[in-house]
Design a protein around this motif. Structure first.
Motif, mmCIF file in Angstrom:
data_model
loop_
_atom_site.group_PDB
_atom_site.id
_atom_site.type_symbol
_atom_site.label_atom_id
_atom_site.label_comp_id
_atom_site.label_asym_id
_atom_site.label_seq_id
_atom_site.Cartn_x
_atom_site.Cartn_y
_atom_site.Cartn_z
ATOM 1 N N ALA A 70 0.826 -1.210 0.000
ATOM 2 C CA ALA A 70 0.000 0.000 0.000
ATOM 3 C C ALA A 70 0.855 1.252 0.000
ATOM 4 O O ALA A 70 0.514 2.260 -0.641
ATOM 5 C CB ALA A 70 -0.934 -0.008 1.211
ATOM 6 N N ASP A 71 1.978 1.208 0.695
ATOM 7 C CA ASP A 71 2.876 2.361 0.784
ATOM 8 C C ASP A 71 3.518 2.689 -0.564
ATOM 9 O O ASP A 71 3.875 3.837 -0.826
ATOM 10 C CB ASP A 71 3.961 2.081 1.819
ATOM 11 N N LEU A 72 3.638 1.696 -1.422
ATOM 12 C CA LEU A 72 4.272 1.896 -2.725
ATOM 13 C C LEU A 72 3.305 2.459 -3.767
ATOM 14 O O LEU A 72 3.737 3.062 -4.747
ATOM 15 C CB LEU A 72 4.838 0.567 -3.241
ATOM 16 N N LEU A 73 2.013 2.262 -3.555
ATOM 17 C CA LEU A 73 1.025 2.625 -4.571
ATOM 18 C C LEU A 73 0.866 4.132 -4.730
ATOM 19 O O LEU A 73 0.874 4.885 -3.754
ATOM 20 C CB LEU A 73 -0.345 2.046 -4.220
ATOM 21 N N ALA A 74 0.666 4.532 -5.991
ATOM 22 C CA ALA A 74 0.171 5.883 -6.259
ATOM 23 C C ALA A 74 -1.258 5.960 -5.706
ATOM 24 O O ALA A 74 -1.902 4.919 -5.499
ATOM 25 C CB ALA A 74 0.174 6.137 -7.767
ATOM 26 N N PRO A 75 -1.788 7.157 -5.450
ATOM 27 C CA PRO A 75 -3.127 7.249 -4.858
ATOM 28 C C PRO A 75 -4.194 6.490 -5.637
ATOM 29 O O PRO A 75 -5.144 5.971 -5.042
ATOM 30 C CB PRO A 75 -3.398 8.764 -4.867
ATOM 31 N N ASP A 76 -4.064 6.407 -6.972
ATOM 32 C CA ASP A 76 -5.058 5.697 -7.781
ATOM 33 C C ASP A 76 -4.523 4.363 -8.298
ATOM 34 O O ASP A 76 -5.030 3.811 -9.275
ATOM 35 C CB ASP A 76 -5.522 6.565 -8.956
ATOM 36 N N GLY A 77 -3.496 3.832 -7.633
ATOM 37 C CA GLY A 77 -2.895 2.581 -8.066
ATOM 38 C C GLY A 77 -3.673 1.359 -7.599
ATOM 39 O O GLY A 77 -4.563 1.445 -6.749
ATOM 40 N N SER A 78 -3.333 0.195 -8.156
ATOM 41 C CA SER A 78 -4.019 -1.055 -7.849
ATOM 42 C C SER A 78 -3.023 -2.162 -7.534
ATOM 43 O O SER A 78 -1.860 -2.115 -7.931
ATOM 44 C CB SER A 78 -4.882 -1.505 -9.042
ATOM 45 N N ILE A 79 -3.514 -3.164 -6.815
ATOM 46 C CA ILE A 79 -2.783 -4.401 -6.549
ATOM 47 C C ILE A 79 -3.589 -5.539 -7.150
ATOM 48 O O ILE A 79 -4.792 -5.654 -6.879
ATOM 49 C CB ILE A 79 -2.616 -4.652 -5.038
ATOM 50 N N VAL A 80 -2.962 -6.379 -7.964
ATOM 51 C CA VAL A 80 -3.622 -7.558 -8.527
ATOM 52 C C VAL A 80 -2.779 -8.774 -8.155
ATOM 53 O O VAL A 80 -1.600 -8.855 -8.490
ATOM 54 C CB VAL A 80 -3.789 -7.459 -10.051
ATOM 55 N N ILE A 81 -3.407 -9.717 -7.450
ATOM 56 C CA ILE A 81 -2.705 -10.893 -6.950
ATOM 57 C C ILE A 81 -3.411 -12.149 -7.453
ATOM 58 O O ILE A 81 -4.618 -12.317 -7.229
ATOM 59 C CB ILE A 81 -2.672 -10.912 -5.410
ATOM 60 N N GLU A 82 -2.659 -13.025 -8.121
ATOM 61 C CA GLU A 82 -3.186 -14.338 -8.504
ATOM 62 C C GLU A 82 -2.727 -15.350 -7.469
ATOM 63 O O GLU A 82 -1.540 -15.422 -7.142
ATOM 64 C CB GLU A 82 -2.666 -14.760 -9.880
ATOM 65 N N ILE A 83 -3.668 -16.129 -6.948
ATOM 66 C CA ILE A 83 -3.305 -17.097 -5.922
ATOM 67 C C ILE A 83 -4.204 -18.322 -6.041
ATOM 68 O O ILE A 83 -5.385 -18.209 -6.378
ATOM 69 C CB ILE A 83 -3.392 -16.461 -4.516
ATOM 70 N N GLY A 84 -3.634 -19.497 -5.802
ATOM 71 C CA GLY A 84 -4.381 -20.742 -5.955
ATOM 72 C C GLY A 84 -5.044 -21.198 -4.671
ATOM 73 O O GLY A 84 -4.938 -20.574 -3.610
ATOM 74 N N ASN A 85 -5.733 -22.334 -4.777
ATOM 75 C CA ASN A 85 -6.384 -22.932 -3.619
ATOM 76 C C ASN A 85 -5.374 -23.721 -2.790
ATOM 77 O O ASN A 85 -4.269 -24.017 -3.226
ATOM 78 C CB ASN A 85 -7.508 -23.856 -4.072
ATOM 79 N N ALA A 86 -5.776 -24.082 -1.585
ATOM 80 C CA ALA A 86 -4.950 -24.919 -0.718
ATOM 81 C C ALA A 86 -5.830 -26.004 -0.116
ATOM 82 O O ALA A 86 -7.048 -25.836 0.016
ATOM 83 C CB ALA A 86 -4.308 -24.074 0.384
ATOM 84 N N TRP A 87 -5.194 -27.122 0.238
ATOM 85 C CA TRP A 87 -5.908 -28.252 0.821
ATOM 86 C C TRP A 87 -5.259 -28.622 2.147
ATOM 87 O O TRP A 87 -4.058 -28.465 2.333
ATOM 88 C CB TRP A 87 -5.878 -29.452 -0.128
#
Length: 324
Positions: A70-87
């Motif tokens: 969050a500290d790195l983002l520009a005010p209108d920036g976004s974070i997109v994270i791809e993550i899988g399932n776990a068992w």
């Protein structure tokens, strides 16, 4: 800190992401990043060659990244994270760990984030897993998708779905050509006027289910939401380069189409994209191709060296010109 290699638009650093982002690299990026696009190690029960934590250790590590990002983002920036399932270990029970990671990450008191939208990246060609419960005991279905979480510090981060339209379907093309359709009230009680769908916008708005192959046989794939990993991944330019060099490619590469879609949706040429878990640098390669500046961080030197193969044209030493 000196980068591992540079291109015209970006640079890759070799080292531990958290340390670099809390140090000099992070200071240089603070408040400037328009998009953090990444696929961190998944919360698996077994250690993989690319490194991953498990269980509560994974959650604590993952959630701790929220204020850093969050500290790195520009005010209108976004974070997109791809993550899988776990068992759950040795049990035919799906773990709630990824969902708990999402909730705690999004609600971290020092990050100020919110979940803009969740998407699913569906791959019907994935190998049956978890194998013990799918192909041996045969008590579960194949785990065939990953989550894609889009977060931001604002309810209205930079985004424009007109930059990431899908080509119209054949039936929509025919509708636009004849300029008529069955208007009126639908079973859902929505009322469609006679002109609602007659304007050609250059394509249809993407859905938040990203198909790797068509779900319905006979349907034409429509990019950018049809990511053709299953049929092309082993024969793409990067894979060919790895075979040529006798290199085993990174086993968990992020789909190029997924990166392309969010790059187009959430950034403009010249914007800055960060991938703190770069791997073989799919994000950087896509950013370079689309005219975005980029920074990547990778902890394993073998994968950082692989990343150079994605930039062979731009990293190739230029021959000195001969003056006649």
């Amino acid at each position: 800190m000196k980068s591992f290699f540079n291109t015209k638009l970006g640079k890759l650093y070799l080292g531990e992401s958290e340390s670099l982002l809390r140090g000099s690299v992070g200071k240089s990026l603070k408040g400037k990043v328009n998009l953090i696009m990444t696929s961190p190690p998944f919360p698996l029960n077994q250690k993989k060659s690319y490194g991953n934590k498990v269980g509560e250790l994974y959650k604590d590590w993952f959630v701790s990244l929220a204020p850093v990002f969050a500290d790195l983002l520009a005010p209108d920036g976004s974070i997109v994270i791809e993550i899988g399932n776990a068992w759950e270990s040795e049990r035919p029970v799906q773990s709630l760990l990824p969902l708990r990671c999402l909730l705690d990450f999004a609600e971290h008191p020092d990050a100020g984030l919110r979940l803009c939208q969740e998407s699913v990246c569906y791959n019907p060609a994935r190998l049956p897993s978890p194998a013990q419960w799918v192909t041996i005991n045969r008590v579960r279905m194949t785990d065939s998708y990953t989550h894609v979480w889009w977060l931001a510090k604002s309810d209205y981060p930079k985004a424009d779905n007109r930059r990431a339209l899908r080509p119209y379907s054949a039936s929509m093309e025919r509708l636009l050509k004849r300029q008529s359709y069955n208007a009126g009230k639908r079973p859902s009680e929505h009322v469609l006027s006679e002109t609602s769908f007659l304007t050609d916008h250059g394509g249809s708005i993407a859905q938040n289910l990203f198909e790797i192959e068509p779900i319905h046989p006979g349907d034409e794939p429509r990019l950018p939401n049809a990511f053709r990993i299953a049929n092309t991944r082993s024969s793409d330019a990067f894979s060919q380069a790895c075979r040529r060099e006798g290199i085993t490619p990174h086993p968990a590469r992020m789909p190029e189409g997924l990166v392309s879609f969010y790059t187009e949706l959430l950034t403009e040429p010249g914007d800055l994209i960060l991938d703190p878990f770069a791997g073989s640098c799919t994000t950087g390669a896509v950013a370079e191709h689309l005219g975005r500046r980029w920074v990547g961080i990778e902890i394993q030197e073998s994968y950082a060296n692989q990343a150079k193969l994605r930039f062979e044209d731009v990293l190739k030493p230029k021959k000195a010109s001969t003056i006649k």
